[in-house]
Design a protein around this motif. Structure first.
Motif, PDB file in Angstrom:
ATOM      1  N   MET A 102       4.238-159.586   2.811  1.00  0.00           N
ATOM      2  CA  MET A 102       3.232-160.617   3.082  1.00  0.00           C
ATOM      3  C   MET A 102       3.856-162.009   3.031  1.00  0.00           C
ATOM      4  O   MET A 102       3.509-162.868   3.839  1.00  0.00           O
ATOM      5  N   ARG A 103       4.788-162.238   2.113  1.00  0.00           N
ATOM      6  CA  ARG A 103       5.477-163.535   2.074  1.00  0.00           C
ATOM      7  C   ARG A 103       6.239-163.773   3.372  1.00  0.00           C
ATOM      8  O   ARG A 103       6.240-164.877   3.916  1.00  0.00           O
ATOM      9  N   LEU A 104       6.900-162.735   3.871  1.00  0.00           N
ATOM     10  CA  LEU A 104       7.642-162.872   5.127  1.00  0.00           C
ATOM     11  C   LEU A 104       6.698-163.145   6.300  1.00  0.00           C
ATOM     12  O   LEU A 104       6.984-163.988   7.150  1.00  0.00           O
ATOM     13  N   ILE A 105       5.575-162.450   6.322  1.00  0.00           N
ATOM     14  CA  ILE A 105       4.601-162.659   7.396  1.00  0.00           C
ATOM     15  C   ILE A 105       4.024-164.066   7.324  1.00  0.00           C
ATOM     16  O   ILE A 105       3.883-164.742   8.347  1.00  0.00           O
ATOM     17  N   ASN A 106       3.708-164.526   6.119  1.00  0.00           N
ATOM     18  CA  ASN A 106       3.197-165.891   5.974  1.00  0.00           C
ATOM     19  C   ASN A 106       4.239-166.922   6.404  1.00  0.00           C
ATOM     20  O   ASN A 106       3.916-167.918   7.034  1.00  0.00           O
ATOM     21  N   ARG A 107       5.482-166.675   6.055  1.00  0.00           N
ATOM     22  CA  ARG A 107       6.579-167.576   6.446  1.00  0.00           C
ATOM     23  C   ARG A 107       6.728-167.630   7.964  1.00  0.00           C
ATOM     24  O   ARG A 107       7.117-168.647   8.523  1.00  0.00           O
TER      25      ARG A 107
ATOM     26  N   LEU B 138      -4.576-153.895   5.631  1.00  0.00           N
ATOM     27  CA  LEU B 138      -5.864-154.443   5.195  1.00  0.00           C
ATOM     28  C   LEU B 138      -5.827-154.809   3.710  1.00  0.00           C
ATOM     29  O   LEU B 138      -6.339-155.862   3.305  1.00  0.00           O
ATOM     30  N   ASP B 139      -5.222-153.957   2.892  1.00  0.00           N
ATOM     31  CA  ASP B 139      -5.082-154.251   1.463  1.00  0.00           C
ATOM     32  C   ASP B 139      -4.246-155.509   1.239  1.00  0.00           C
ATOM     33  O   ASP B 139      -4.564-156.331   0.370  1.00  0.00           O
ATOM     34  N   MET B 140      -3.177-155.652   2.011  1.00  0.00           N
ATOM     35  CA  MET B 140      -2.314-156.827   1.881  1.00  0.00           C
ATOM     36  C   MET B 140      -3.071-158.096   2.220  1.00  0.00           C
ATOM     37  O   MET B 140      -2.961-159.111   1.516  1.00  0.00           O
TER      38      MET B 140
ATOM     39  N   GLN C 275      -5.838-164.349  -3.421  1.00  0.00           N
ATOM     40  CA  GLN C 275      -4.941-165.343  -4.022  1.00  0.00           C
ATOM     41  C   GLN C 275      -5.262-166.743  -3.526  1.00  0.00           C
ATOM     42  O   GLN C 275      -5.271-167.689  -4.301  1.00  0.00           O
ATOM     43  N   ILE C 276      -5.519-166.871  -2.241  1.00  0.00           N
ATOM     44  CA  ILE C 276      -5.886-168.176  -1.682  1.00  0.00           C
ATOM     45  C   ILE C 276      -7.158-168.680  -2.332  1.00  0.00           C
ATOM     46  O   ILE C 276      -7.243-169.845  -2.737  1.00  0.00           O
ATOM     47  N   GLN C 277      -8.140-167.810  -2.459  1.00  0.00           N
ATOM     48  CA  GLN C 277      -9.404-168.198  -3.076  1.00  0.00           C
ATOM     49  C   GLN C 277      -9.202-168.613  -4.532  1.00  0.00           C
ATOM     50  O   GLN C 277      -9.751-169.615  -4.984  1.00  0.00           O
ATOM     51  N   ALA C 278      -8.394-167.867  -5.269  1.00  0.00           N
ATOM     52  CA  ALA C 278      -8.125-168.211  -6.667  1.00  0.00           C
ATOM     53  C   ALA C 278      -7.409-169.561  -6.758  1.00  0.00           C
ATOM     54  O   ALA C 278      -7.739-170.384  -7.628  1.00  0.00           O
TER      55      ALA C 278
END
Length: 110
Positions: A32-37, A80-82, A89-92
């Motif tokens: 997910m970090r790689l996808i966000n990057r 979907l879980d990711m 995390q964004i909401q928190a």
């Protein structure tokens, strides 16, 4: 049973590798970090952007789309879980920032 060619065997190994990574929470977080990057959901073109910048951003985005494709081929549930975890995390983080701003405003008014 027909024998698999080297390409089929390699692809089978790649799928098994991705399955192994997706079985761990840290593996999912890394992907997910790689996808966000890769800025998959961001535009790759803006006014004033140099053409080489556009090409770089589109290449980075394409890599993120490749990762999503690999993940969903193995397990759409994992993807979907990711996403669910990521948005939680964004909401928190947003709640934390909101709380900190409220505290700052309260102390500024004292």
């Amino acid at each position: 049973m027909p024998r698999k060619n080297p390409h089929e065997l390699q692809r089978e190994q790649e799928i098994n590798d991705i399955k192994s990574v997706l079985e761990t929470d840290y593996g999912k977080r890394l992907l997910m970090r790689l996808i966000n990057r890769a800025a998959v959901l961001q535009p790759t073109y803006a006014n004033g952007t140099h053409p080489s910048d556009f090409a770089f951003m589109e290449g980075r985005r394409e890599f993120g789309l490749f990762l999503i494709g690999e993940i969903t081929q193995v397990s759409s549930d994992a993807w979907l879980d990711m996403q669910k975890e990521h948005f939680q995390q964004i909401q928190a983080n947003n709640e934390k920032v909101k709380h900190e701003r409220e505290q700052q405003r309260a102390s500024d008014n004292d």
